[in-house]
Design an enzyme around this catalytic site. Structure first.
Site, mmCIF file in Angstrom:
data_model
loop_
_atom_site.group_PDB
_atom_site.id
_atom_site.type_symbol
_atom_site.label_atom_id
_atom_site.label_comp_id
_atom_site.label_asym_id
_atom_site.label_seq_id
_atom_site.Cartn_x
_atom_site.Cartn_y
_atom_site.Cartn_z
ATOM 1 N N HIS A 66 -33.113 -16.752 8.275
ATOM 2 C CA HIS A 66 -32.169 -17.103 7.218
ATOM 3 C C HIS A 66 -31.114 -16.008 7.144
ATOM 4 C CE1 HIS A 66 -31.603 -18.978 2.966
ATOM 5 N NE2 HIS A 66 -30.487 -18.374 3.360
ATOM 6 N N GLU A 99 -31.887 -21.280 8.629
ATOM 7 C CA GLU A 99 -31.608 -21.657 7.248
ATOM 8 C C GLU A 99 -30.361 -20.942 6.754
ATOM 9 O OE1 GLU A 99 -36.251 -22.023 5.684
ATOM 10 O OE2 GLU A 99 -34.988 -20.330 5.051
ATOM 11 N N HIS A 138 -41.468 -21.540 0.570
ATOM 12 C CA HIS A 138 -41.155 -20.556 -0.466
ATOM 13 C C HIS A 138 -42.397 -20.268 -1.307
ATOM 14 C CE1 HIS A 138 -37.786 -18.214 -2.175
ATOM 15 N NE2 HIS A 138 -38.608 -18.109 -3.204
#
Length: 237
Positions: free
Chosen positions: A43, A70, A190
């Site tokens: 990410h 991401e 997450h």
């Protein structure tokens, strides 16, 4: 079996804290795949505080499983992804100064923008996923963007699970079911960890992939990286 994609942002954070190339991010990615993980997630953020854009380019040559990138689809991020052409891009609406992702997309409010972004990535052969809260009512508009998958933002589940409240998974199960009715694949990520992962994938139908980074890397400090990857794979069986 739900696939495990390991987010290696925190390995880059540790490297950047000291400078140099220890730990070696590329070697870590290769090792994680050799240990059995079915994907690598990164990410990159505009300030490059962990994953650098150059890391993303360098990783392309060593990720032999699924490469998932991401990020918030600002132009710089889109240009990077289109240059690399990973197997999957996950669209996350994080602010520039966000410490970590903290909310999913409102696919009603941002429908036109997301549809344009999804079309661009899919035109280049990249599977798309949209990071979303467990809101059943948004699944129709999510599907209308043309995305292939959604990624369920699992922080609220993890918080409730730690309190002993297992009913926190119900919204995720209902959302996954509705998403499947619209033909959407289900990813999740997450705050998933060794304590809550098995229960989540048991209760939420058709989860294709989980992306786990912070907890996995933290647990590796105690158990070792190879052991921890194996432990997560066991939880997914």
């Amino acid at each position: 079996m739900t696939k495990l994609s390991v987010n290696i942002n925190k390995i880059a954070t540790l490297r950047n804290a000291r400078g140099g190339n220890v730990p070696d991010l590329l070697k870590a990615a290769v090792d994680i795949q050799n240990f059995g993980a079915q994907g690598i997630t990164i990410h990159p953020r505009p300030d490059e505080r962990h994953i650098r854009y150059q890391d993303a380019l360098d990783l392309k040559s060593v990720v032999t499983t699924e490469f998932n990138i991401e990020g918030n689809p600002i132009q710089e991020f889109m240009d990077l992804v289109l240059r690399i052409k990973p197997e999957q891009v996950t669209l996350v609406p994080d602010a520039v100064d966000a410490i970590t992702s903290n909310a999913g997309w409102d696919t009603n409010k941002h429908s036109v923008f997301l549809k344009e972004v999804v079309e661009e990535f899919k035109r280049n052969g990249i599977r798309t996923s949209i990071f979303m809260d467990p809101v059943v009512a948004l699944m129709e508009s999510a599907a209308a963007t043309g995305t292939d998958r959604i990624e369920l933002y699992t922080e609220s589940f993890a918080v409730e699970f730690e309190k002993g409240n297992k009913s926190g998974v119900l919204a995720y199960a209902e959302t996954a079911k509705k998403a499947s009715e619209y033909g959407l694949g289900i990813n999740a990520g997450h705050d998933l960890n060794l304590q809550n992962l098995h229960y989540f994938v048991k209760e939420v139908p058709r989860v294709l992939e989980v992306s786990i980074g912070h907890a996995l890397i933290a647990e590796a400090l105690y158990f070792g990286l190879q052991n921890v990857v194996g432990m997560y794979l066991q939880k997914l069986k």
